[in-house]
Design a protein around this motif. Structure first.
Motif, mmCIF file in Angstrom:
data_model
loop_
_atom_site.group_PDB
_atom_site.id
_atom_site.type_symbol
_atom_site.label_atom_id
_atom_site.label_comp_id
_atom_site.label_asym_id
_atom_site.label_seq_id
_atom_site.Cartn_x
_atom_site.Cartn_y
_atom_site.Cartn_z
ATOM 1 N N LEU A 224 -42.926 31.593 148.107
ATOM 2 C CA LEU A 224 -42.399 31.646 149.292
ATOM 3 C C LEU A 224 -41.118 32.381 149.544
ATOM 4 C CD1 LEU A 224 -42.919 28.156 151.049
ATOM 5 C CD2 LEU A 224 -43.658 30.393 151.941
ATOM 6 N N HIS A 225 -41.112 33.376 150.549
ATOM 7 C CA HIS A 225 -39.768 34.093 150.973
ATOM 8 C C HIS A 225 -39.849 34.255 152.211
ATOM 9 C CE1 HIS A 225 -40.111 36.117 146.646
ATOM 10 N NE2 HIS A 225 -41.175 35.688 146.781
ATOM 11 N N LEU A 226 -38.644 34.420 152.773
ATOM 12 C CA LEU A 226 -38.211 34.775 154.047
ATOM 13 C C LEU A 226 -37.599 35.940 154.144
ATOM 14 C CD1 LEU A 226 -36.273 31.638 155.628
ATOM 15 C CD2 LEU A 226 -38.268 32.649 156.382
ATOM 16 N N GLU A 227 -38.067 37.118 154.777
ATOM 17 C CA GLU A 227 -37.565 38.396 154.862
ATOM 18 C C GLU A 227 -37.639 38.878 156.465
ATOM 19 O OE1 GLU A 227 -39.794 41.060 152.357
ATOM 20 O OE2 GLU A 227 -39.264 39.781 150.562
ATOM 21 N N ARG A 228 -36.776 39.935 156.440
ATOM 22 C CA ARG A 228 -36.671 40.474 157.677
ATOM 23 C C ARG A 228 -36.882 42.040 157.692
ATOM 24 N NH1 ARG A 228 -34.483 40.090 162.588
ATOM 25 N NH2 ARG A 228 -33.905 37.971 162.485
ATOM 26 N N ALA A 229 -37.843 42.375 158.344
ATOM 27 C CA ALA A 229 -38.299 43.858 158.727
ATOM 28 C C ALA A 229 -38.132 44.061 159.986
ATOM 29 C CB ALA A 229 -39.958 43.752 158.366
ATOM 30 N N GLU B 122 -38.537 38.596 161.936
ATOM 31 C CA GLU B 122 -38.091 37.665 160.594
ATOM 32 C C GLU B 122 -39.525 37.060 160.335
ATOM 33 O OE1 GLU B 122 -36.183 33.677 160.848
ATOM 34 O OE2 GLU B 122 -34.589 35.022 160.034
ATOM 35 N N LEU B 123 -39.928 37.384 158.923
ATOM 36 C CA LEU B 123 -41.067 36.983 158.275
ATOM 37 C C LEU B 123 -41.140 35.820 157.531
ATOM 38 C CD1 LEU B 123 -42.727 40.410 157.468
ATOM 39 C CD2 LEU B 123 -43.417 39.092 159.231
ATOM 40 N N ALA C 4 -48.427 36.238 155.270
ATOM 41 C CA ALA C 4 -47.213 36.137 156.250
ATOM 42 C C ALA C 4 -47.427 35.697 157.497
ATOM 43 C CB ALA C 4 -46.689 37.503 156.172
ATOM 44 N N VAL C 5 -46.289 35.037 158.208
ATOM 45 C CA VAL C 5 -46.468 34.604 159.580
ATOM 46 C C VAL C 5 -45.185 34.897 160.342
ATOM 47 C CG1 VAL C 5 -45.805 32.444 158.970
ATOM 48 C CG2 VAL C 5 -47.266 32.712 161.072
ATOM 49 N N LEU D 296 -48.499 44.482 157.331
ATOM 50 C CA LEU D 296 -49.099 44.571 158.363
ATOM 51 C C LEU D 296 -48.794 43.844 159.594
ATOM 52 C CD1 LEU D 296 -52.852 45.007 157.487
ATOM 53 C CD2 LEU D 296 -51.543 46.533 158.595
ATOM 54 N N VAL D 297 -48.364 42.696 159.198
ATOM 55 C CA VAL D 297 -48.023 41.401 160.137
ATOM 56 C C VAL D 297 -46.685 41.963 160.670
ATOM 57 C CG1 VAL D 297 -46.797 39.042 160.376
ATOM 58 C CG2 VAL D 297 -48.784 39.474 158.984
ATOM 59 N N ALA D 298 -45.645 42.597 159.826
ATOM 60 C CA ALA D 298 -44.467 43.130 160.460
ATOM 61 C C ALA D 298 -44.693 44.386 161.409
ATOM 62 C CB ALA D 298 -43.532 43.620 159.365
#
Lengths: 435, 576
Positions: free
Chosen positions: B426-431, B435-436, B459-460, B475-477
């Motif tokens: 799991l990761h938390l990232e910002r694009a 925030e993903l 991702a969500v 793609l989600v971002a």
């Protein structure tokens, strides 16, 4: 001095039966045209051709783009395509022998790339020096996963590989002690995998002295393999494997000794040993001919070749699986039991159904089989039983069987039906399953 | 006038008198009512009149796939037509037009696998001449079995020829009947002799869609219900689509409606470089409770094109599917629902899946398919397109979805760890402004290859009221960013739709061509050259479609309708 049974066989008796025998054992059988060609070439040149590699490179490369998808069915179909194509018959045959001998199953390895790499090792080195092959197999990543190399550590040795090395791969029961197993396991401690590559972790290796077969030293895994290869039981064990695969089951001890000597004379070269063995009086003796029950893979491939049929590789692999030989998924580290164990109530039904379908099929598995029986057996109906028997059970049928076939042919609706009926009866006769 | 001239006039009179024309009646009146499949070629006359200059023919031949097809032909069409003229001893197209000028129809009795075709020619003379030339040429070139010099029999005022074991050709006036079953041909000739309106047109289930049909090149009707006794397991499974939660969830109520229709009418036509295909179902069994519009809800807007491969708007009322499961579905699927509800509650921190979760999501969902951007060192050897779903939530419902995603990934990771595999992390990232929450596999070793599973980087994110979830973080971002300043639409379109970019799909196929070729070789036992040619044919077919748009109208559950519009790409003019 070589024993008499390894003397070159007299080519004067070179006939349809002998040619079929050589093509079946040194490969996966021949098409009617290939048997005829072998007859005209003679045994020496036919054997030389079996060693050649004339395969279609595009077929060999066809697995590459599918490996990342990870489906074992594709790998099974791919190997079956190489076997069916028969561009390198003896090489593929030998790869199958080593796959059974160093039996490794994807059911545990669960990595198609590793299984493919091991298969390529058998293909590339299977006819070479057995000593090199044994070293390579010990380092093979699929084998290391299969026999728990990663958990073989100095402080807690895992004996799986050591035990199978001594019992199944190189020596055989009775040639070593339990202490030897433990000591060999210690020698291999630290051998494991990193990703998909084999690796040696010095920190997990037990560098202390070990005593293997009475020899004491700070043996490494490679040292242990050398000690195994020097053991007098090793060449006999390999000789037995070659005799059972290429000549007949349960070979006499005298023959084992003779072929073991030949193997040493050939400096462990498998191809050089086979060059002598497959041209010998023993190989062409009546006791050797049709003495083995055909395994599913060779049965499907040889039937396709004898009928000059085209079978889609995926379907052929599935047929072999249904008959009890799923490639890359041997039932245990002992490989397939083979021999009489190939046929029991379950697998016989699968054999029967597949062969009848091949004989009668214009349509099997979405039309992925094409059989032209008229081309294989000719259009003269009165000669049909004789030609079918000559193609499928050379020198192995009786006049009574031929009469039965003639009667079956007479009861058919038309000429094509007669060919199908005759083919189905011959393929499902017990005699046909002896190779 | 001398006697010679008089005789000549007498000889010419029959040819100048008004010819016997084909009966001016709908072709279905000539097809026996027991036929369960009917096909009528409505635009064939135009094609024959104009030949290769016909706009329909030209459009097809000028498309990319048409050009490719022509490249593979040893004989160009014009030359093939000239060869046919020579073979027949007369120009083929006018001759064929004379045979079919008033239409051609085919009826198939699917139960008995027998068929009959009816061609209404220009007049008796044209049809006689056409048959005579055709029979003559066939006899000369192929040694046609059976004598065709003169009719073998006469039935119901028709001349009858028998060809081989089963085939029968009959001519009655300007009508030609061809079939592989004597009784079907006899029935057809009896219908032709009878002025009463009988035949297939007498069946109300057929007559109604036939009367309502729009102009098209091809029109067909299939009595699906009559196929049930002959259908295989797959067919019967399809007929039960309205009772299958999996079918309804994946393919939707509209397609379930078509699959369960008692009969289906189909048409195909060409309009302005676009091929239009419609399917209309009758007496469908799709559940009204799940039909588009049964529950209102906001709609995710259409997204700007960013080289997306496909975009769809679907109606899936999962809340109704769960809440009404006892009424809608058979007993054998109920345990599956119970398991889903229980597991759903686990993932959604104890909330009730139906009442607390699904009921707060709009049934209108947008689906986007596109090419993800993969991490360096983790580009799959078989790069596949990714899929993103966009739902509209009620205020403040987003957090529970992100929590459920993270729990799900943890459970999968645990399972993979137990098997000794490297699992998703799991990761938390910002694009940008997004925030993903995402999960990805650790990078593979340099020599290990990049497996298919690296296509998955789920991702969500929640943007405003939108829940954006997909198979790949990039793609989600991208989709989330597009949605950031677009509020949901409050008016639903009433139809489900899918738009595909043929050329983008062709590019995906091209990227993975080697794998497809290999698979074909192993599946079918064919040589590489042939497999490569077949895959290239498929690629060209996709490339020849500028855009494909599929609309499914399931608002009236008993009468679902599907419309497929294929915009054909024109091939560039060959350089001179």
């Amino acid at each position: 001095m070589r024993p008499d049974f390894l003397r070159p066989w007299r080519a004067a008796a070179w006939d349809h039966g002998a040619a079929s025998h050589l093509l079946r054992r040194a490969g996966f059988g021949g098409t009617p045209a290939e048997v005829a060609e072998a007859l005209s070439l003679g045994p020496q040149e036919t054997l030389e051709r079996a060693f050649l590699d004339r395969g279609d490179p595009s077929l060999h490369a066809s697995i590459e783009p599918l490996l990342s998808a990870g489906g074992i069915e594709s790998l099974q179909a791919w190997w079956m395509s190489l076997i069916l194509e028969s561009g390198a018959p003896l090489r593929e045959r030998m790869a199958l022998v080593w796959h059974d001998h160093f039996a490794t199953s994807n059911d545990k390895v669960d990595d198609v790339r590793l299984m493919h790499r091991q298969n390529e090792l058998f293909r590339a080195s299977g006819l070479g020096d057995f000593r090199e092959l044994l070293h390579d197999v010990a380092r093979d990543a699929a084998m290391l996963v299969w026999l728990d190399g990663n958990s073989n550590r100095a402080e807690q040795p895992n004996e799986n590989f050591a035990r199978e090395l001594l019992e199944l791969f190189a020596l055989g029961i009775g040639s070593y002690t339990e202490d030897d197993v433990r000591e060999v396991a210690r020698a291999f401690s630290g051998w494991g995998t990193e990703g998909r590559s084999s690796t040696f972790r010095a920190e997990h290796h037990d560098a202390r002295p070990k005593t293997i077969f009475g020899h004491t030293g700070a043996w490494t895994g490679d040292d242990a393999l050398e000690l195994v290869l020097e053991h007098p039981a090793c060449c006999r064990h390999v000789a037995r494997v070659l005799l059972e695969a290429f000549v007949m089951p349960s070979p006499a001890d005298e023959w084992v000794e003779g072929v073991a000597g030949l193997l040493l004379e050939c400096e462990w070269g498998v191809a050089r040993t086979l060059e002598v063995l497959l041209a010998s009086e023993l190989f062409f003796s009546s006791a050797a001919r049709r003495s083995r029950i055909a395994g599913p893979v060779e049965l499907v491939a040889a039937t396709a070749r004898a009928l000059d049929a085209r079978i889609a590789p995926r379907l052929a692999a599935r047929m072999a699986s249904d008959m009890g030989q799923a490639l890359f998924r041997p039932p245990s580290v002992k490989g397939w039991d083979g021999g009489r164990h190939w046929i029991h109530s379950g697998t016989w039904i699968a054999r029967h159904n597949a062969l009848v379908e091949l004989a009668t099929a214009a349509q099997v598995g979405d039309g992925r089989v094409h059989v032209d029986l008229e081309r294989s057996f000719g259009d003269a109906l009165d000669a049909l039983p004789g030609r079918a028997l000559a193609a499928l059970i050379p020198n192995g049928s009786s006049t009574r069987f031929e009469q039965t076939l003639a009667s079956a042919a007479r009861g058919a609706r038309d000429a094509n039906h007669a060919r199908q009926v005759v083919a189905a009866v011959v393929l499902t006769a017990p005699e046909y399953h002896l190779y | 006038m001398n006697r010679f001239l008089f005789a000549l006039v007498l000889l010419l009179v029959p040819f100048t008198s008004r010819p016997r024309r084909a009966p001016d009646r709908p072709l279905p009146t000539l097809i026996p009512a027991r036929c369960s499949l009917y096909v009528e070629a409505c635009g064939l006359q135009e094609r024959l009149r104009e030949g290769l200059q016909d706009p329909f023919v030209r459009t097809l031949l000028d498309s990319k796939v048409g050009r490719a097809w022509l490249r593979d032909r040893a004989t160009p069409p014009a030359e093939a037509l000239r060869a046919a003229d020579t073979w027949l001893g007369t120009p083929v197209l006018p001759l064929a037009l004379g045979l079919v000028e008033h239409g051609v129809a085919l009826g198939v009795d699917v139960a008995s696998d027998k068929a009959v075709a009816v061609a209404a020619g220009r007049d008796e003379a044209a049809v006689s001449l056409g048959l005579e030339r055709l029979f003559g040429a066939l006899t000369r070139s192929t040694g046609w079995p059976g004598s065709v010099e003169r009719p073998a029999e006469h039935w119901s005022g028709a001349d009858v020829w028998r060809i081989g074991e089963d085939a029968v050709i009959a001519r009655r006036g300007a009508l030609v009947v061809l079939g592989n079953d004597e009784s079907l041909v006899r029935e057809t000739l009896e219908l032709a002799a009878d002025d009463a309106t009988r035949g297939l047109i007498g069946r109300a289930q057929f007559a109604s869609p036939y009367a309502e049909r729009a102009p098209a090149e091809l029109w067909a009707w299939l009595d699906v219900e009559s196929l049930e006794p002959e259908g295989d397991a797959g067919f019967h499974e399809l007929r039960e689509a309205h009772r299958s939660p999996a079918f309804l969830s994946l393919l939707g109520p509209g397609l379930a409606g078509l699959a369960t229709s008692g009969a289906i009418a189909a048409s195909a036509s060409l309009r302005d470089d676009a091929l239009l295909v419609t399917l209309s179902g009758q007496d469908s069994a799709s559940p009204a409770a799940l039909a588009p519009g049964a529950r209102s809800g906001p709609v995710p807007p259409e997204l700007p094109t960013r080289e997306h491969l496909a975009q769809a708007l679907v109606y899936r009322d999962l809340a109704a599917l769960f809440v009404q499961r006892l009424e809608l579905f058979p007993a054998e699927v109920q345990p599956g629902f119970a398991e889903a509800v229980t597991n759903g509650s686990l993932f959604f921190a104890g909330e009730d899946l139906c009442e607390d979760v699904l009921a707060h999501v709009s049934p209108w969902i947008r689906v986007v398919m596109g090419n993800p951007t993969f991490r360096e060192g983790a580009v799959p050897e078989l790069p596949l397109p990714g899929v993103v779903l966009v739902g509209v939530l009620e205020e403040d419902a987003g957090e529970s979805w992100i929590g459920a995603f993270q729990t799900l990934v943890s459970v999968i990771g645990l399972d993979q760890a137990q098997k000794g595999q490297k699992g998703l992390r799991l990761h938390l990232e910002r694009a940008g402004d997004v925030e993903l929450s995402l999960a990805r596999y650790p990078k593979p070793g340099a020599a290990d290859g990049v497996d298919l599973r690296y296509n998955l980087e789920p991702a969500v994110t929640v943007v405003g009221r939108y829940l954006v979830v997909g198979t790949h973080a990039s793609l989600v971002a991208e989709v989330a960013e597009d949605l950031m300043h677009s509020p949901p639409l409050e008016t639903a379109p009433g139809i489900e739709s899918l738009t595909l970019d043929g050329r983008a799909l062709a590019a995906v196929l091209e990227r993975n061509a080697e794998a497809l070729i290999s698979r074909k070789m192993l599946d079918e036992g064919i040589a590489r050259e042939r497999a490569a040619k077949e895959i290239e044919g498929l690629r060209l077919l996709l490339e020849s479609i500028d855009e494909a748009r599929l609309e499914v109208d399931g608002v009236q559950p008993t009468r679902p309708r599907l419309e497929l519009r294929l915009e054909l790409a024109r091939a560039p003019e060959p350089s001179r």
